[in-house]
Scaffold this motif. Structure first.
Motif, PDB file in Angstrom:
ATOM      1  N   ARG A  22     -40.807 -13.429  -2.584  1.00 26.46           N
ATOM      2  CA  ARG A  22     -41.995 -14.809  -2.355  1.00 26.46           C
ATOM      3  C   ARG A  22     -41.469 -16.069  -4.001  1.00 26.46           C
ATOM      4  N   GLY A  24     -43.350 -19.564  -5.168  1.00 28.77           N
ATOM      5  CA  GLY A  24     -44.470 -20.165  -5.054  1.00 28.77           C
ATOM      6  C   GLY A  24     -45.026 -19.689  -3.683  1.00 28.77           C
ATOM      7  N   GLU A  25     -45.599 -20.214  -2.980  1.00 29.08           N
ATOM      8  CA  GLU A  25     -46.618 -20.045  -1.945  1.00 29.08           C
ATOM      9  C   GLU A  25     -45.378 -19.730  -0.861  1.00 29.08           C
ATOM     10  N   GLU A  26     -44.604 -19.493  -0.457  1.00 28.86           N
ATOM     11  CA  GLU A  26     -43.639 -18.669   0.219  1.00 28.86           C
ATOM     12  C   GLU A  26     -43.482 -17.630   0.687  1.00 28.86           C
ATOM     13  N   ASP A  27     -42.904 -16.516   1.425  1.00 27.31           N
ATOM     14  CA  ASP A  27     -42.350 -16.160   1.965  1.00 27.31           C
ATOM     15  C   ASP A  27     -40.815 -15.516   2.148  1.00 27.31           C
ATOM     16  N   ARG A  71     -35.777 -21.305  -8.093  1.00 27.85           N
ATOM     17  CA  ARG A  71     -36.880 -22.172  -8.514  1.00 27.85           C
ATOM     18  C   ARG A  71     -36.105 -23.676  -7.927  1.00 27.85           C
ATOM     19  N   LYS A  79     -41.711 -21.505 -13.532  1.00 28.17           N
ATOM     20  CA  LYS A  79     -43.015 -20.716 -13.506  1.00 28.17           C
ATOM     21  C   LYS A  79     -42.222 -19.339 -14.891  1.00 28.17           C
ATOM     22  N   ASP A 102     -40.075 -15.213  -7.867  1.00 29.00           N
ATOM     23  CA  ASP A 102     -40.965 -14.518  -8.162  1.00 29.00           C
ATOM     24  C   ASP A 102     -41.537 -13.482  -7.309  1.00 29.00           C
ATOM     25  N   GLY A 123     -42.046 -26.101   3.614  1.00 28.18           N
ATOM     26  CA  GLY A 123     -42.704 -25.745   2.271  1.00 28.18           C
ATOM     27  C   GLY A 123     -41.450 -27.250   1.060  1.00 28.18           C
ATOM     28  N   GLU A 124     -40.610 -26.544  -0.164  1.00 36.14           N
ATOM     29  CA  GLU A 124     -40.471 -27.084  -0.871  1.00 36.14           C
ATOM     30  C   GLU A 124     -38.887 -26.846  -0.567  1.00 36.14           C
ATOM     31  N   ARG A 139     -47.824 -14.235   8.934  1.00 39.55           N
ATOM     32  CA  ARG A 139     -47.549 -15.375   8.757  1.00 39.55           C
ATOM     33  C   ARG A 139     -45.840 -15.432   9.269  1.00 39.55           C
TER      34      ARG A 139
END
Length: 162
Positions: A22, A24-27, A71, A79, A102, A123-124, A139
């Motif tokens: 993971r 952020g919010e993505e796998d 990241r 983070k 993460d 996503g990013e 997912r």
């Protein structure tokens, strides 16, 4: 060359296994055959004159291993590292590299036929780093192409510091 074709054919027919992590919010997933180990965070020795996303090096069982902050590489907000933070040790372009993520979840089988081209603006992460997106029941799993994440130039820079 025939061997690569045979492997691609087998993967297309049976699917593949990926390590899931993971950011952020993505796998995300990377092919299990490119992953050597998953390590807890450990002290990283800084190295001068390397790209910003290279955090430094670690001594991993006697092998000096460069560590990349995914990241930073992907332009995501930083983070603080915590108990879940891991270093995924991968190999690509004949170099072993640690990727700070993460968290690392599990090994997952991706069935044949569920991987699609990544949509633009997913996503990013820049689409050029992506191999595809696996549409699973519960997912979406973004599949990274490590050869694109770590370009030849990146690998040369990293190898210079080894």
């Amino acid at each position: 060359m025939g061997r690569d074709f045979a492997l691609e054919t087998r993967v297309a027919e049976t699917g593949r296994k990926v390590i899931v992590f993971r950011l952020g919010e993505e796998d995300y997933g990377v092919d299990v055959q490119q992953v050597d180990s998953i390590e807890r965070m450990q002290p990283i020795t800084r190295v001068a004159n390397v790209p910003d996303f290279v955090q430094g090096v670690i001594n991993l069982r006697g092998v000096v291993t460069p560590v990349i902050d995914l990241r930073s590489k992907f332009g995501m907000p930083q983070k603080e590292h915590d108990e879940s933070t891991r270093i995924v040790i991968v190999h690509t372009e004949n170099v072993q590299v640690g990727l700070i993520v993460d968290s690392a979840h599990d090994v997952m089988h991706i069935p044949a036929g569920v991987v699609e081209e990544p949509p633009s603006g997913l996503g990013e992460v820049d689409a050029r780093y992506l191999e595809g997106v696996a549409k699973l029941e519960d997912r979406l799993l973004v599949l990274l192409n490590l050869d694109r994440v770590l370009s030849r130039e990146d690998v040369r820079e990293i190898q210079k510091e080894d």
